[in-house]
Design a protein around this motif. Structure first.
Motif, PDB file in Angstrom:
ATOM      1  N   HIS A 253      49.404  38.980  54.067  1.00  0.00           N
ATOM      2  CA  HIS A 253      48.824  38.015  53.139  1.00  0.00           C
ATOM      3  C   HIS A 253      48.708  36.700  53.879  1.00  0.00           C
ATOM      4  O   HIS A 253      49.467  36.442  54.823  1.00  0.00           O
ATOM      5  CB  HIS A 253      49.686  37.859  51.887  1.00  0.00           C
TER       6      HIS A 253
ATOM      7  N   SER B 294      45.084  35.508  48.451  1.00  0.00           N
ATOM      8  CA  SER B 294      44.461  36.403  47.493  1.00  0.00           C
ATOM      9  C   SER B 294      45.273  36.466  46.208  1.00  0.00           C
ATOM     10  O   SER B 294      46.475  36.755  46.241  1.00  0.00           O
ATOM     11  CB  SER B 294      44.341  37.812  48.092  1.00  0.00           C
ATOM     12  N   GLU B 295      44.623  36.161  45.083  1.00  0.00           N
ATOM     13  CA  GLU B 295      45.246  36.275  43.774  1.00  0.00           C
ATOM     14  C   GLU B 295      46.569  35.523  43.695  1.00  0.00           C
ATOM     15  O   GLU B 295      47.547  35.997  43.117  1.00  0.00           O
ATOM     16  CB  GLU B 295      45.445  37.752  43.420  1.00  0.00           C
TER      17      GLU B 295
ATOM     18  N   ARG C 299      48.664  34.978  46.003  1.00  0.00           N
ATOM     19  CA  ARG C 299      49.678  35.476  46.929  1.00  0.00           C
ATOM     20  C   ARG C 299      49.455  34.884  48.322  1.00  0.00           C
ATOM     21  O   ARG C 299      48.395  35.044  48.908  1.00  0.00           O
ATOM     22  CB  ARG C 299      49.629  37.002  46.993  1.00  0.00           C
TER      23      ARG C 299
ATOM     24  N   ILE D 110      37.737  39.259  49.811  1.00  0.00           N
ATOM     25  CA  ILE D 110      38.659  39.492  48.697  1.00  0.00           C
ATOM     26  C   ILE D 110      37.889  40.216  47.599  1.00  0.00           C
ATOM     27  O   ILE D 110      36.749  39.855  47.315  1.00  0.00           O
ATOM     28  CB  ILE D 110      39.236  38.161  48.174  1.00  0.00           C
ATOM     29  N   PRO D 111      38.463  41.247  46.964  1.00  0.00           N
ATOM     30  CA  PRO D 111      39.828  41.732  47.130  1.00  0.00           C
ATOM     31  C   PRO D 111      40.034  42.429  48.463  1.00  0.00           C
ATOM     32  O   PRO D 111      39.086  42.966  49.056  1.00  0.00           O
ATOM     33  CB  PRO D 111      40.000  42.702  45.965  1.00  0.00           C
TER      34      PRO D 111
END
Length: 268
Positions: free
Chosen positions: A147, A154-155, A157, A101-102
């Protein structure tokens, strides 16, 4: 109820039954190849199938399963090829930095005759997620972005953010769709791993592990893909391929990781 109404009602029921039967599909395994590195995905063209496994690509004859070529991209920094599709002599592979990630993604392009790397399209930090599969239809690119759930989210999500995105020939985004809630639940905690347009105009998708193929179509309205049906298949999710060199039939190539096999099946 009058006799005419009874006859009409009976005819309607019969018509519905025949319609449902005509829409039924099954997956029949036709051939199986033992391939030790069959862990990630498979692509196919007129003569060969291509086994994709993180940083390697190996080409095998469709008739005899004989290894005819290979490419190793580990020294090139390729760590996670997810799937691929052959279009006009070029193998387009979905590439990502999973599970980092990212999320970053690119399309890596190879000449099928030499298996040499000949091109690239980078999405950088992909706003839609991690690129897992790619296909082309009607002059457009169709790309699955994943995702994940749990620690791989991630973030903030999770799997609900998984989507299908349509691009024009110049990689300009035109439309996008999400997956229905029932499939999101089946994908979780992983995601949509494979997808390919069939010769019948339907979209075939897979998750990460289940021995299933999800038959999809674009919705007439809204933003959620229509789930037409679920098919039991001799694969374990991951990247799939439809053989477009055979007309009038829907031939599916997939992998079974636990058995280390590539399977050829027909969807009827």
């Amino acid at each position: 109820m009058t006799l005419c109404k009874v006859v009409a009602f009976s005819f309607l029921i019969l018509a519905n039954i025949l319609f449902v039967k005509s829409m039924a599909q099954t997956v029949t395994e036709l051939k199986k190849f033992e391939v030790a590195e069959a862990k990630q995905a498979v692509a196919v063209d007129e003569q060969f199938f291509y086994v994709i496994n993180n940083s390697t690509i190996r080409r095998y004859g469709k008739n005899n399963g004989k290894l005819t070529g290979e490419w190793d991209g580990e020294k090139e920094g390729i760590k996670h090829l997810n799937s691929g599709v052959v279009i006009k002599g070029k193998l387009y592979c979905a590439n990502s930095n999973y599970p980092e990630i990212p999320m970053t993604s690119s399309v890596e392009i190879f000449d099928v005759k030499t298996l040499q790397h000949i091109g690239n399209h980078s999405f950088g930090i992909a706003q839609h997620g991690s690129l897992t599969w790619i296909d082309q239809k009607d002059g457009y690119w169709w790309i699955g972005f994943a995702h994940y759930g749990g620690k791989e989210s991630s973030e903030g999500r999770d799997v609900r953010w998984t989507s299908l995105v349509k691009y024009d020939a110049e990689w300009r985004e035109t439309e996008s769709w999400v997956f229905p809630k029932n499939l999101v639940a089946l994908f979780t905690p992983k995601s949509n791993s494979g997808g390919a347009w069939g010769t019948d105009g339907l979209l075939y998708c897979t998750g990460h592990d289940r021995e299933e193929v999800y038959v999809m179509q674009l919705p007439k309205h809204g933003y959620t893909l229509d789930h037409v049906r679920t098919l039991t298949a001799p694969i374990q999710g991951q990247g799939i391929a439809i053989d477009h060199s055979v007309k009038g039939r829907v031939l599916l190539y997939g992998i079974n990781r636990s058995a280390s096999t590539v399977t050829l099946s027909e969807i009827r």
